[in-house]
Design a protein around this motif. Structure first.
Motif, mmCIF file in Angstrom:
data_model
loop_
_atom_site.group_PDB
_atom_site.id
_atom_site.type_symbol
_atom_site.label_atom_id
_atom_site.label_comp_id
_atom_site.label_asym_id
_atom_site.label_seq_id
_atom_site.Cartn_x
_atom_site.Cartn_y
_atom_site.Cartn_z
ATOM 1 N N PRO A 15 0.824 -1.200 0.000
ATOM 2 C CA PRO A 15 0.000 0.000 0.000
ATOM 3 C C PRO A 15 0.861 1.254 0.000
ATOM 4 C CG PRO A 15 0.013 -1.042 2.178
ATOM 5 C CD PRO A 15 0.675 -2.005 1.229
ATOM 6 N N ALA A 16 0.344 2.311 -0.614
ATOM 7 C CA ALA A 16 1.087 3.570 -0.669
ATOM 8 C C ALA A 16 1.293 4.128 0.729
ATOM 9 C CB ALA A 16 0.330 4.574 -1.532
ATOM 10 N N ARG A 17 2.433 4.756 0.930
ATOM 11 C CA ARG A 17 2.710 5.366 2.228
ATOM 12 C C ARG A 17 1.752 6.521 2.482
ATOM 13 N NH1 ARG A 17 5.705 9.643 4.211
ATOM 14 N NH2 ARG A 17 6.374 10.275 2.130
ATOM 15 N N ALA A 69 -1.467 18.883 -2.927
ATOM 16 C CA ALA A 69 -0.151 19.419 -2.578
ATOM 17 C C ALA A 69 0.886 18.307 -2.522
ATOM 18 C CB ALA A 69 -0.220 20.146 -1.239
ATOM 19 N N ALA A 70 0.512 17.170 -1.937
ATOM 20 C CA ALA A 70 1.448 16.047 -1.847
ATOM 21 C C ALA A 70 1.821 15.532 -3.230
ATOM 22 C CB ALA A 70 0.840 14.927 -1.012
ATOM 23 N N PRO A 89 7.276 15.931 7.474
ATOM 24 C CA PRO A 89 5.963 15.832 6.823
ATOM 25 C C PRO A 89 6.069 16.053 5.312
ATOM 26 C CG PRO A 89 6.210 17.995 7.795
ATOM 27 C CD PRO A 89 7.414 17.187 8.224
ATOM 28 N N ASP A 90 5.101 15.509 4.593
ATOM 29 C CA ASP A 90 5.020 15.756 3.158
ATOM 30 C C ASP A 90 4.362 17.100 2.884
ATOM 31 O OD1 ASP A 90 5.952 13.066 2.312
ATOM 32 O OD2 ASP A 90 4.099 12.424 3.292
ATOM 33 N N ILE A 92 -3.994 9.617 4.861
ATOM 34 C CA ILE A 92 -3.455 10.872 5.399
ATOM 35 C C ILE A 92 -3.234 10.711 6.900
ATOM 36 C CG2 ILE A 92 -3.866 13.333 5.821
ATOM 37 C CD1 ILE A 92 -5.540 13.430 3.308
ATOM 38 N N ASP A 93 -2.047 11.047 7.384
ATOM 39 C CA ASP A 93 -1.721 10.997 8.810
ATOM 40 C C ASP A 93 -1.225 12.367 9.269
ATOM 41 O OD1 ASP A 93 -2.348 8.341 9.115
ATOM 42 O OD2 ASP A 93 -0.280 7.626 8.995
ATOM 43 N N VAL A 94 -1.808 12.874 10.346
ATOM 44 C CA VAL A 94 -1.284 14.096 10.969
ATOM 45 C C VAL A 94 -0.188 13.664 11.934
ATOM 46 C CG1 VAL A 94 -1.800 16.074 12.417
ATOM 47 C CG2 VAL A 94 -3.492 15.285 10.749
ATOM 48 N N VAL A 95 1.037 14.036 11.631
ATOM 49 C CA VAL A 95 2.184 13.536 12.405
ATOM 50 C C VAL A 95 2.709 14.535 13.424
ATOM 51 C CG1 VAL A 95 2.876 11.967 10.569
ATOM 52 C CG2 VAL A 95 3.818 14.291 10.614
ATOM 53 N N ALA A 96 2.301 15.815 13.323
ATOM 54 C CA ALA A 96 2.806 16.815 14.262
ATOM 55 C C ALA A 96 1.925 18.060 14.226
ATOM 56 C CB ALA A 96 4.257 17.187 13.932
ATOM 57 N N GLU A 97 1.983 18.822 15.325
ATOM 58 C CA GLU A 97 1.268 20.089 15.423
ATOM 59 C C GLU A 97 2.206 21.153 15.956
ATOM 60 O OE1 GLU A 97 -2.418 19.931 17.530
ATOM 61 O OE2 GLU A 97 -3.062 18.052 16.591
#
Length: 225
Positions: free
Chosen positions: A4-6, A124-125, A54-55, A33-38
């Motif tokens: 699967p795609a990352r 955007a990605a 992040p991408d 889609i993963d939110v990895v940081a804020e």
């Protein structure tokens, strides 16, 4: 078996915790889609991007300590650099033109719907420019007055439009409306790869240096009201 795609890794930067929470909830329900940081300001955004790679970075314009516009350059200086999409409740021309001039991949108004936000992250990605339709109007208005980039002073002739196929002309109109590749693909019922091929042909045939310049051409040629 094909792996699967990352997932697309996303950084959220906004000084309002409630806004970050709302955006995170929207993106949590989107596949891939993963939110990895804020982050709560521009400095934190740069540090978080360096740590989490992040991408896509969704960055608010108005933040304390270091605003979003000032964070664009240091974000893009990272290796790898995220695609930076500005988020704002304001779509004024100065902010839009400055953000794009600093290298942001796009500008999205916070009152856009959940699907528009998800589409913007994916676009955007994928390397697409992302502009809210209302923001596109601001950019076009500014450029038509000859401000900012000077694109409004480039020669525009009917022969440019005549070089396009009927499908490329359709896609050009949609660029003028501010649609992403994903949105264009859905509207026309074609693949994103096909849309990218059409966009590349449009830029080549019209001598446009960017999607925004192609959108400007569509407006000046009267293809978009």
């Amino acid at each position: 078996m094909t792996e699967p795609a990352r997932p697309i890794r996303v950084l959220l930067a906004d000084d309002e915790a409630m806004v970050r929470h709302g955006v995170r909830l929207i993106l949590r329900h989107a596949d891939g889609i993963d939110v990895v940081a804020e982050a709560a300001d521009g400095h934190q955004a740069v540090d978080a991007a360096a740590a989490h790679r992040p991408d896509v970075a969704l960055v608010d314009i108005r933040m304390p300590v270091c605003d979003g516009l000032s964070a664009i350059a240091p974000l893009l200086a990272l290796d790898p650099a995220p695609r930076v999409v500005m988020l704002s409740t304001f779509g004024d021309e100065d902010n839009v033109v400055r953000a794009l001039g600093e290298g942001a991949s796009g500008f999205l108004l916070k009152d856009e719907g959940p699907q528009e936000l998800i589409s913007a992250v994916r676009a955007a990605a994928a390397g697409d420019a992302v502009l809210s339709p209302g923001v596109t109007g601001s950019v076009i208005a500014r450029m038509l007055r000859g401000g900012g980039s000077g694109l409004a002073r480039s020669a525009v002739g009917d022969e440019r439009i005549a070089r396009l196929t009927s499908r490329e002309r359709e896609v050009l109109v949609m660029l003028g409306e501010g649609l992403s590749n994903h949105d264009i693909a859905e509207r026309l019922g074609i693949g994103i790869g096909t849309v990218k091929t059409h966009v590349g042909a449009i830029l080549d045939k019209t001598g446009s240096a960017s999607r925004v310049q192609a959108a400007l051409l569509a407006h000046r040629a009267g293809l978009v009201s």
